[in-house]
Structures are given as C-alpha cells and as structure tokens.
Design a protein around this motif. Structure first.
Motif, mmCIF file in Angstrom:
data_model
loop_
_atom_site.group_PDB
_atom_site.id
_atom_site.type_symbol
_atom_site.label_atom_id
_atom_site.label_comp_id
_atom_site.label_asym_id
_atom_site.label_seq_id
_atom_site.Cartn_x
_atom_site.Cartn_y
_atom_site.Cartn_z
ATOM 1 N N ILE A 122 6.631 8.172 -7.034
ATOM 2 C CA ILE A 122 7.372 7.284 -7.949
ATOM 3 C C ILE A 122 7.729 6.007 -7.191
ATOM 4 O O ILE A 122 8.508 6.050 -6.229
ATOM 5 C CB ILE A 122 8.649 7.975 -8.476
ATOM 6 C CG1 ILE A 122 8.277 9.289 -9.190
ATOM 7 C CG2 ILE A 122 9.416 7.055 -9.430
ATOM 8 C CD1 ILE A 122 9.453 10.178 -9.530
ATOM 9 N N ILE A 123 7.143 4.895 -7.594
ATOM 10 C CA ILE A 123 7.329 3.647 -6.843
ATOM 11 C C ILE A 123 7.573 2.432 -7.748
ATOM 12 O O ILE A 123 7.213 2.442 -8.928
ATOM 13 C CB ILE A 123 6.094 3.333 -5.949
ATOM 14 C CG1 ILE A 123 4.804 3.457 -6.772
ATOM 15 C CG2 ILE A 123 6.037 4.206 -4.726
ATOM 16 C CD1 ILE A 123 3.567 3.003 -6.019
ATOM 17 N N LYS A 124 8.162 1.419 -7.153
ATOM 18 C CA LYS A 124 8.343 0.147 -7.862
ATOM 19 C C LYS A 124 6.996 -0.585 -7.854
ATOM 20 O O LYS A 124 6.293 -0.558 -6.836
ATOM 21 C CB LYS A 124 9.416 -0.663 -7.113
ATOM 22 C CG LYS A 124 9.885 -1.890 -7.842
ATOM 23 C CD LYS A 124 11.011 -2.543 -7.048
ATOM 24 C CE LYS A 124 10.828 -4.026 -7.037
ATOM 25 N NZ LYS A 124 11.829 -4.712 -6.201
ATOM 26 N N THR A 125 6.651 -1.214 -8.966
ATOM 27 C CA THR A 125 5.380 -1.940 -9.014
ATOM 28 C C THR A 125 5.343 -3.068 -7.985
ATOM 29 O O THR A 125 6.371 -3.675 -7.697
ATOM 30 C CB THR A 125 5.134 -2.531 -10.415
ATOM 31 O OG1 THR A 125 3.887 -3.249 -10.389
ATOM 32 C CG2 THR A 125 6.227 -3.482 -10.838
ATOM 33 N N ALA A 126 4.140 -3.361 -7.482
ATOM 34 C CA ALA A 126 3.990 -4.493 -6.562
ATOM 35 C C ALA A 126 3.690 -5.773 -7.346
ATOM 36 O O ALA A 126 3.561 -6.842 -6.765
ATOM 37 C CB ALA A 126 2.866 -4.203 -5.568
ATOM 38 N N LEU A 127 3.584 -5.665 -8.681
ATOM 39 C CA LEU A 127 3.236 -6.848 -9.487
ATOM 40 C C LEU A 127 4.407 -7.814 -9.647
ATOM 41 O O LEU A 127 4.220 -8.963 -10.015
ATOM 42 C CB LEU A 127 2.724 -6.443 -10.869
ATOM 43 C CG LEU A 127 1.409 -5.634 -10.912
ATOM 44 C CD1 LEU A 127 1.041 -5.338 -12.354
ATOM 45 C CD2 LEU A 127 0.276 -6.377 -10.221
ATOM 46 N N GLY A 128 5.615 -7.306 -9.385
ATOM 47 C CA GLY A 128 6.796 -8.172 -9.381
ATOM 48 C C GLY A 128 7.282 -8.597 -10.752
ATOM 49 O O GLY A 128 6.940 -8.006 -11.779
ATOM 50 N N TYR A 129 8.063 -9.668 -10.734
ATOM 51 C CA TYR A 129 8.724 -10.186 -11.938
ATOM 52 C C TYR A 129 7.718 -10.528 -13.032
ATOM 53 O O TYR A 129 7.998 -10.386 -14.220
ATOM 54 C CB TYR A 129 9.543 -11.421 -11.535
ATOM 55 C CG TYR A 129 10.171 -12.168 -12.674
ATOM 56 C CD1 TYR A 129 11.297 -11.644 -13.329
ATOM 57 C CD2 TYR A 129 9.648 -13.382 -13.110
ATOM 58 C CE1 TYR A 129 11.875 -12.325 -14.382
ATOM 59 C CE2 TYR A 129 10.226 -14.069 -14.158
ATOM 60 C CZ TYR A 129 11.337 -13.535 -14.792
ATOM 61 O OH TYR A 129 11.905 -14.213 -15.841
ATOM 62 N N GLU A 130 6.531 -10.999 -12.619
ATOM 63 C CA GLU A 130 5.544 -11.439 -13.608
ATOM 64 C C GLU A 130 4.579 -10.332 -14.010
ATOM 65 O O GLU A 130 3.468 -10.610 -14.475
ATOM 66 C CB GLU A 130 4.761 -12.642 -13.063
ATOM 67 C CG GLU A 130 5.556 -13.918 -13.088
ATOM 68 C CD GLU A 130 5.524 -14.654 -11.763
ATOM 69 O OE1 GLU A 130 5.152 -14.032 -10.751
ATOM 70 O OE2 GLU A 130 5.883 -15.838 -11.749
ATOM 71 N N ALA A 131 4.976 -9.065 -13.845
ATOM 72 C CA ALA A 131 4.073 -7.944 -14.140
ATOM 73 C C ALA A 131 3.483 -8.046 -15.544
ATOM 74 O O ALA A 131 2.271 -7.870 -15.737
ATOM 75 C CB ALA A 131 4.813 -6.624 -13.973
ATOM 76 N N ALA A 132 4.329 -8.352 -16.545
ATOM 77 C CA ALA A 132 3.843 -8.390 -17.924
ATOM 78 C C ALA A 132 2.908 -9.584 -18.141
ATOM 79 O O ALA A 132 1.899 -9.475 -18.850
ATOM 80 C CB ALA A 132 5.023 -8.445 -18.898
#
Ligand SMILES: [Zn+2]
Length: 330
Positions: A292-302
């Motif tokens: 279970i991890i935080k995405t590396a895509l950051g704030y602009e993931a969407a």
C-alpha cells in the motif's frame, strides 16, 4: 516527443494542461470549477486549455489527443457524462461538445478516478492487478486487472468510497446511504471529526480560531504533526476505516498493489499504521500480501491520467477506448 492535452474537471477545481509522453507537465493552468451549467463549465475549461496550447505555440492537431476527466459516472465508449450528482449534471455529450469547441475528434472522456489508475498504468508502468484509491473531499476507487481497467456493466466498478465500514454509528454519506468509508474517512469526514473534537475541547477550538485555520483535513494534519493528540486520533480513526474498506476489497480482487492519491494521501504517514493493522485483520491469507503506497504521480495524478487516456486512445478519441472496453469484456 509526442504530447497530449489534458482537462481534469474536479468537484472544486479544474486543471488543464499539455503533458509529454514521459509524463512531464509542459504547461498547466488551474481554475475553480464552475458548478452551474455543465456546458458553461466545459467551455471555460476549453478557453483555459487553448491558452496552454497558445503558450507552447501548438494547435490541437499537434497533439496525440485530448483526455477529459469528469467527476462522475462516464460512458467512455461514447464520451458521455452519465451523471455527476454533486452538480446535477446528467447525460452530457462531453466529447461532442468539446470536440466542436476545440475542433478535434480526438477526445477521450473518462471518470476522474479511473483516469488516475490509467495514469498509474501508463506513466507509473504498473501492468498488473492493482487498486487505485483517491482520498480527497470524497473517496473513489478504480481497479486494474491484467493491465486493463475494469469498468463494470454500468461503468460503476471500483466505487470503493461506498463500501460500508460502520454499522453501529453510521454517518450519512453524500450518496444518500450511511456508514460508507467516504462518510468516515474522506477529507470532509476528517474536517467534521475535527469540528466535533474542537466542540469537546474549548482550548483546541480557540487555538484553531486564533490561528485563522479552517476545520479541514489539512489543518488536522498540521495539528497532528505538531503533536495535538486529538488530531492524531482522528487520522488513526480514518486510517482504520480505510483499512477496513481496503481489506474487504482486497478479499474480492486480490491486488498486488494499492496506490493512494488525493489530498488525504499526503498524510498517509499519519495513518498508515492504523490502516495496515485493520487491513491485516480484514484481508485473508494471500489477499493481505499487498503493497500500500502513495502514488508517485503527485498532485497532477488526475491531469496526467487524462493525458494517459489520450495516449492510449492513439488519437482516435473514444473509438480505441471502446476496443479497450471490449478487451476487458472479452
Ligand atoms: Zn456512500
């Protein structure tokens, strides 16, 4: 390098931009989402998007396609927003309308949380079975299996936010039911719990007011990091509920990874302990072996997810997404 356009209409903010095939954000702008008429909201986004193109000296025809995220249920094969309850938008032909404004047929429309998972697949390189969870104002989910997005028979698969986690003292959920994880662990729920705790502790309430802070998840995270016990407790409670929902989901889907995005995910370190403890008591055997991890895509993931949809459609707008869907059903 190939580039794609991205328009992410969120519940409160709209991001537009141009993204390179390596995930680099070449240009981006942010405006508040107009919650009135959906067509006016889309037109406003189109104007901002054209500013991004102009800034880079590009035309829509220079792009691999334009991906559009909508905050609701989407028929991606036809580019139609079926329903966005928060704004009462229903049956909007998003690809047709924006295609007319931006003079292109290469528009792919996707649910915003599905788009995040598509972004994780395309830019993050996850080709396996994974679950995506967005925890922000609300909670949403999306599931990839065998490298493909699972949409469900009514475009509704992955509605993780409405997994029931509390039966004894259920809070009312925006979906109209109660006891959903969204009602107990979203950013809104964390803000509500902070207000409740402040009601019980006048010095905490006075401190928050004195500093001009809002009763929201960001304030709660800040206080928890400063050592305020009540704030830390709130994150433990929210983490426990998210762990319960993820445990039930893992038993059904057996993902190898769970990626978390959204504003609340920035505080994952504050609740990962409580989350994992509950997760492990809910998920069985092999299903509990999940990273279970935080995405590396950051704030602009969407926003990146919107671009990923456009790249995957190969400039053919909704058509390729249709074949993508057929692939899932095959
Ligand atoms: Zn609900």
């Amino acid at each position: 390098m190939k580039k794609a356009g991205a328009i992410d209409i969120g519940g409160t903010k709209t991001l537009v931009g141009v993204i390179g095939a390596d995930g680099h954000v070449m240009s981006a702008m942010r405006i508040p989402t107009f919650r009135g008429d959906c067509f006016a909201c889309l037109a406003q986004a189109a104007v901002e998007f054209e500013k991004c193109l102009c800034e880079l000296g590009l035309a829509a025809s220079d792009l691999a396609g334009i991906g559009v995220n909508m905050p609701g249920m989407v028929d991606s094969s036809n580019g139609i927003l079926i329903d966005a309850p928060f704004a009462r938008w229903r049956n909007v032909n998003v690809s047709g309308f924006l295609g007319g404004l931006l003079k292109t047929e290469s528009i792919s429309v996707e649910n915003d949380v599905n788009a995040c998972a598509i972004g994780e697949h395309f830019f993050g390189g996850d080709g396996g079975d994974f679950l995506w969870i967005t925890a922000s104002t609300g909670i949403g989910g999306a599931f990839f299996s065998g490298g493909r997005l699972v949409r469900g028979s009514g475009f509704c698969a992955g509605e993780l936010g409405h997994v029931k986690v509390e039966y004894d003292r259920p809070a009312l959920c925006p979906c109209g039911q109660s006891g959903c994880v969204e009602a107990h662990a979203s950013g809104s729920a964390i803000g509500r719990m902070l207000l409740e705790k402040a009601g019980e502790n006048p010095s905490l309430k006075a401190e928050i007011k004195k500093r001009g802070l809002a009763f929201d998840a960001a304030t709660c995270a800040m206080l928890a990091r400063e050592g305020v016990e009540e704030a830390a407790e709130i994150f433990n409670t929210a983490g426990m509920y998210i762990g319960r929902a993820l445990g039930a989901t893992a038993n059904l889907l057996n993902p190898s990874k769970i990626y978390m995005g959204g504003g609340v995910a920035n505080s994952l370190d504050l609740f990962i302990g409580a989350l994992k403890k509950e997760f492990e008591s809910c998920a069985v055997g092999q299903c509990s072996d999940v990273n279970i991890i935080k995405t590396a895509l950051g704030y602009e993931a969407a926003l990146k997810g919107a671009a990923a949809s456009a790249f995957l459609s190969g400039g053919r707008g909704q058509q390729n997404l249709t074949s993508m869907k057929q692939g899932i059903n095959a």
